[in-house]
Scaffold this motif. Structure first.
Motif, short mmCIF file in Angstrom:
data_model
loop_
_atom_site.label_atom_id
_atom_site.label_comp_id
_atom_site.label_asym_id
_atom_site.label_seq_id
_atom_site.Cartn_x
_atom_site.Cartn_y
_atom_site.Cartn_z
N MET A 109 0.84 -1.20 0.00
CA MET A 109 0.00 0.00 0.00
C MET A 109 0.88 1.25 0.00
O MET A 109 1.94 1.29 0.62
N ASN A 110 0.43 2.27 -0.72
CA ASN A 110 1.12 3.55 -0.76
C ASN A 110 1.31 4.11 0.66
O ASN A 110 0.39 4.12 1.48
N ARG A 111 2.54 4.57 0.95
CA ARG A 111 2.82 5.05 2.31
C ARG A 111 1.97 6.27 2.68
O ARG A 111 1.56 6.44 3.83
N THR A 112 1.72 7.13 1.69
CA THR A 112 0.86 8.29 1.94
C THR A 112 -0.53 7.83 2.34
O THR A 112 -1.16 8.38 3.25
N LEU A 113 -1.02 6.80 1.64
CA LEU A 113 -2.34 6.26 1.95
C LEU A 113 -2.36 5.66 3.36
O LEU A 113 -3.32 5.85 4.11
N GLU A 114 -1.31 4.95 3.72
CA GLU A 114 -1.22 4.39 5.08
C GLU A 114 -1.29 5.50 6.14
O GLU A 114 -1.90 5.32 7.20
N HIS A 115 -0.70 6.62 5.81
CA HIS A 115 -0.69 7.76 6.73
C HIS A 115 -2.08 8.39 6.85
O HIS A 115 -2.47 8.86 7.92
N ILE A 116 -2.83 8.36 5.74
CA ILE A 116 -4.13 9.03 5.69
C ILE A 116 -5.23 8.21 6.35
O ILE A 116 -6.08 8.74 7.08
N LEU A 117 -5.27 6.92 6.09
CA LEU A 117 -6.43 6.09 6.43
C LEU A 117 -6.87 6.15 7.89
O LEU A 117 -8.08 6.10 8.17
N PRO A 118 -5.96 6.24 8.87
CA PRO A 118 -6.43 6.32 10.26
C PRO A 118 -7.26 7.59 10.56
O PRO A 118 -7.93 7.65 11.59
N ASN A 119 -7.23 8.56 9.64
CA ASN A 119 -7.92 9.83 9.89
C ASN A 119 -9.30 9.93 9.25
O ASN A 119 -9.94 10.98 9.33
N VAL A 120 -9.75 8.85 8.58
CA VAL A 120 -11.00 8.95 7.82
C VAL A 120 -12.01 7.90 8.28
O VAL A 120 -11.66 6.87 8.85
N GLN A 121 -13.31 8.20 7.99
CA GLN A 121 -14.36 7.22 8.24
C GLN A 121 -14.25 6.07 7.24
O GLN A 121 -13.87 6.27 6.09
N LYS A 122 -14.60 4.89 7.65
CA LYS A 122 -14.69 3.72 6.78
C LYS A 122 -13.47 3.58 5.86
O LYS A 122 -13.59 3.64 4.63
N PRO A 123 -12.28 3.41 6.41
CA PRO A 123 -11.09 3.32 5.57
C PRO A 123 -11.11 2.16 4.58
O PRO A 123 -10.43 2.21 3.55
N ALA A 124 -11.93 1.12 4.85
CA ALA A 124 -12.01 -0.01 3.93
C ALA A 124 -12.53 0.39 2.56
O ALA A 124 -12.35 -0.35 1.58
N ARG A 125 -13.17 1.56 2.47
CA ARG A 125 -13.61 2.06 1.16
C ARG A 125 -12.42 2.26 0.21
O ARG A 125 -12.60 2.25 -1.02
N TYR A 126 -11.25 2.50 0.76
CA TYR A 126 -10.14 3.04 -0.04
C TYR A 126 -8.94 2.10 -0.16
O TYR A 126 -7.95 2.46 -0.76
N THR A 127 -9.05 0.88 0.37
CA THR A 127 -7.86 0.02 0.44
C THR A 127 -7.77 -1.00 -0.68
O THR A 127 -6.67 -1.45 -1.03
N GLY A 128 -8.91 -1.39 -1.28
CA GLY A 128 -8.87 -2.46 -2.26
C GLY A 128 -8.55 -3.79 -1.57
O GLY A 128 -8.75 -3.96 -0.38
N GLY A 129 -8.02 -4.75 -2.37
CA GLY A 129 -7.61 -6.03 -1.81
C GLY A 129 -8.76 -6.97 -1.49
O GLY A 129 -8.57 -7.97 -0.79
N GLU A 130 -9.96 -6.71 -2.01
CA GLU A 130 -11.11 -7.56 -1.72
C GLU A 130 -10.99 -8.92 -2.42
O GLU A 130 -10.30 -9.08 -3.42
N TYR A 131 -11.73 -9.88 -1.87
CA TYR A 131 -11.82 -11.21 -2.48
C TYR A 131 -12.42 -11.09 -3.88
O TYR A 131 -13.43 -10.40 -4.08
N ASN A 132 -11.79 -11.70 -4.86
CA ASN A 132 -12.18 -11.69 -6.28
C ASN A 132 -11.81 -10.42 -7.03
O ASN A 132 -12.13 -10.29 -8.22
N ALA A 133 -11.16 -9.45 -6.37
CA ALA A 133 -10.63 -8.29 -7.11
C ALA A 133 -9.53 -8.79 -8.06
O ALA A 133 -8.77 -9.70 -7.72
N VAL A 134 -9.46 -8.20 -9.24
CA VAL A 134 -8.54 -8.67 -10.28
C VAL A 134 -7.25 -7.86 -10.26
O VAL A 134 -7.28 -6.63 -10.40
#
Length: 612
Positions: free
Chosen positions: A1-26
């Motif tokens: 994961m992008n380091r900037t993104l890692e830095h951002i995610l703890p500050n937002v609601q529902k961070p799972a919206r922005y991470t990807g990596g879901e089952y069946n993602a291509v």
């Protein structure tokens, strides 16, 4: 994961919206890819991930070894703020790469109030908003979806629009794009060739002129560009792609279930319904194939709910056969089976008995109008006795909740029609009292009204939306009529977004300036009450010298040139005008299965087949 993104995610609601990596993602090897496609949905992850059309396109494109389609959604305000502060560009969920570096950025447009999200996402990606300011071949900005049947308010921002169903035409323009890339074509050369593909509308290849009164005078194609672009359809639904292996979201979404698409099109001819005209002709899927898809999708995903999806599910000819097959699978596994698009005249005891074998949800019917006269005028083809018989069936079977949907402001509506809604709701309540086996449980009857919005390519595309003050008066009239009925809940749609929807659904290219002005002054996520600001839109219209009432509240002349003169849904204008005339006589038209009315859509079928 992008380091900037890692830095951002703890500050937002529902961070799972922005991470990807879901089952069946291509995820693919970028070195093996010719074309990278960003499939953008201009709303939040929860809304976009629920969209079946996007799931289909994602699968269709990723079946190709030379194409990698990634997903991208509009970030919520907290995430956008963090992205802008950190300089993080909008990215594809699968790779984390900035979508500005992709070959094609495609938007799915299903609701006019998402238009500012398109601009906001382009800006977050670092991509110039206006097509004229993007001289290079990449990124090519495309759009599809039901809003593209009048694409004009977004025309200056989009390079090409896809009209109709995208499974086949998307791969065709990707092939053309690959050829353009390999042969070094200019963007202009590519667009000229793309306009030759059936179903593709290139707005820059048309000149729009206006009369002194603001009405469109002409839409003139440049060079050999076609004067009309007719939508594309999938001819054989049994051969159409279905996303059995679909992405399983990392966080809760709006429609978190298996969605089985029974058929496309609708045999009914409701005169207000754009989808009913736009998705013609009717094309069914084989019930055995559907059952296989449904079972396989549940096995792969682990979902505990399945929805049978269409514009009118009870019009599917093999519904009982399909339900029996699916219920034999669903019942022992405690998988819920739902039918959200029920017609009150086709809900039967046999269907109710089948639905009772699994978890029992609420029932929803849409009479649309409170009196028989108005239902005939809009060609709803629904009798009061049909609705009440369906309610008898469900109440006697143990249901104790019914939702009833209506519209206010339909052409020819009177106060008698408005009060007829309250009268009908009370008759439903009395039906419950007479037929329920258990009065002690009580009943929940919900009446909901929306404000009628006349849409392009319908029989009411000539009609005016009633003024907001008149809409509010009718809401108050109905609310007062229902005030003493404690078992009936009344909900109504706010008028402000419906007014803007009417403006943009029938608007012209001049509204692009309004969109950009509103966006520049903070408009985004306008379908969410937390962000919507009606005054901002009024200021934008005023600043651009345009009058919203001109678009929303004006009756069109019979032969007026519409802004959507080029796109065609395959239904003739003469047929739509005739349907409008029948409305004002309160005369109905039979459904397509009873008698073909000659709307023109059958000509879209190879060999001139018959829909239904």
């Amino acid at each position: 994961m992008n380091r900037t993104l890692e830095h951002i995610l703890p500050n937002v609601q529902k961070p799972a919206r922005y991470t990807g990596g879901e089952y069946n993602a291509v995820v693919k090897d970028k070195k093996q890819i010719k074309t990278r496609f960003a499939l953008c949905f201009p709303d939040t992850y929860e809304i976009g991930m629920s969209n079946l059309g996007c799931r289909i396109l994602y699968g269709v494109m990723n079946q190709r070894s030379d194409v990698w389609c990634e997903r991208c959604y509009a970030p919520w305000g907290d995430m956008e703020e963090e992205m802008r502060r950190e300089g993080l560009l909008l990215y594809g969920l699968e790779s984390g790469d900035a979508i500005a570096d992709f070959d094609i950025i495609g938007f799915s447009l299903g609701y006019e109030m998402a238009y500012t999200n398109v601009l906001n996402m382009l800006d977050l990606a670092g991509v110039p908003l206006r097509a004229a300011d993007r001289p290079d071949l990449a990124p090519m900005i495309v759009a599809g979806g039901t809003c593209c049947y009048n694409p004009e308010p977004l025309a200056p921002f989009i390079d090409l629009f896809i009209l109709g169903e995208g499974e086949e035409v998307t791969l065709e323009y990707i092939d053309l794009y690959q050829q353009a890339n390999e042969d070094g074509w200019s963007k202009e050369e590519f667009l000229q060739e793309a306009a030759k593909i059936p179903g593709i509308y290139v707005p820059s290849l048309y000149e729009v002129t206006y009369r002194p009164d603001g009405v469109v005078e002409a839409v003139t194609p440049k060079g050999e560009t076609p004067a009309t672009v007719t939508k594309r359809i999938v001819q054989d639904m049994n051969k159409a792609y279905f996303p059995v292996k679909t992405i399983i979201p990392s966080t809760e979404i709006v429609h978190d279930r298996v969605m089985l698409e029974l058929f496309r099109g609708c045999i009914r001819g409701c005169r207000f319904c754009q989808a009913g005209y736009a998705y013609r002709p009717v094309r069914n899927r084989d019930p055995k194939l559907l059952a296989e898809y449904g079972k396989a999708a549940c096995e792969d995903s682990g979902y505990q709910e399945m929805t049978l999806s269409s514009l009118s599910s009870t019009d599917y000819p093999c519904l009982m056969e399909l339900c029996d097959d699916l219920l034999d699978y669903c019942s022992p596994r405690d998988i819920g089976l739902s039918l959200p698009s029920l017609r009150a005249d086709t809900f039967s005891m046999s269907l109710m008995e089948r639905l009772q074998r699994v978890r029992k949800g609420g029932l929803t019917f849409a009479p649309e109008a409170g009196t028989q006269r108005l239902r005939d005028a809009i060609n709803k083809n629904l009798r009061e006795e049909d609705l009440l018989q369906s309610c008898r069936t469900c109440f006697s079977g143990g249901w104790n909740g019914v939702k009833l949907y209506f519209m206010l402001g339909l052409p020819t509506e009177t106060d008698e029609d408005v009060l007829g809604i309250a009268d009908l709701a009370r008759k439903v309540y009395q039906t419950w009292r007479e037929y329920t086996p258990n009065r002690a449980r009580g009943v929940r009857i919900t009446v909901s009204t929306s404000w009628f919005v006349p849409k392009p390519h319908t029989a009411f595309q000539w009609d005016a939306q009633i003024p907001v003050e008149e809409y509010q008066r009718r809401v108050d009239l109905l609310r007062e009529a229902l005030r003493r009925d404690k078992s009936i809940t009344y909900n109504w749609h706010d008028p402000e977004t419906s007014y803007l929807e009417a403006i943009f659904s029938r608007g012209d290219r001049r509204l692009a300036d309004v969109l950009e002005y509103a966006w520049n002054h903070g408009a985004k996520l306008d379908s969410w009450s937390e962000y919507f600001d009606f005054q901002r839109w009024m200021d934008a219209l005023s600043a651009c010298g345009l009058d919203g009432d001109f678009y929303a509240h004006r009756v069109r002349e019979k032969d007026e040139v519409f802004p959507w003169a080029v796109p065609s849904v395959g239904v003739s204008r003469a047929f739509l005008w005739h349907e409008r005339e029948l409305c004002y006589q309160s005369v109905t038209t039979p459904d397509c299965r009873t008698r073909c009315s000659g709307c023109g859509a059958n000509h879209l079928l190879t060999g001139g087949g018959r829909c239904g």
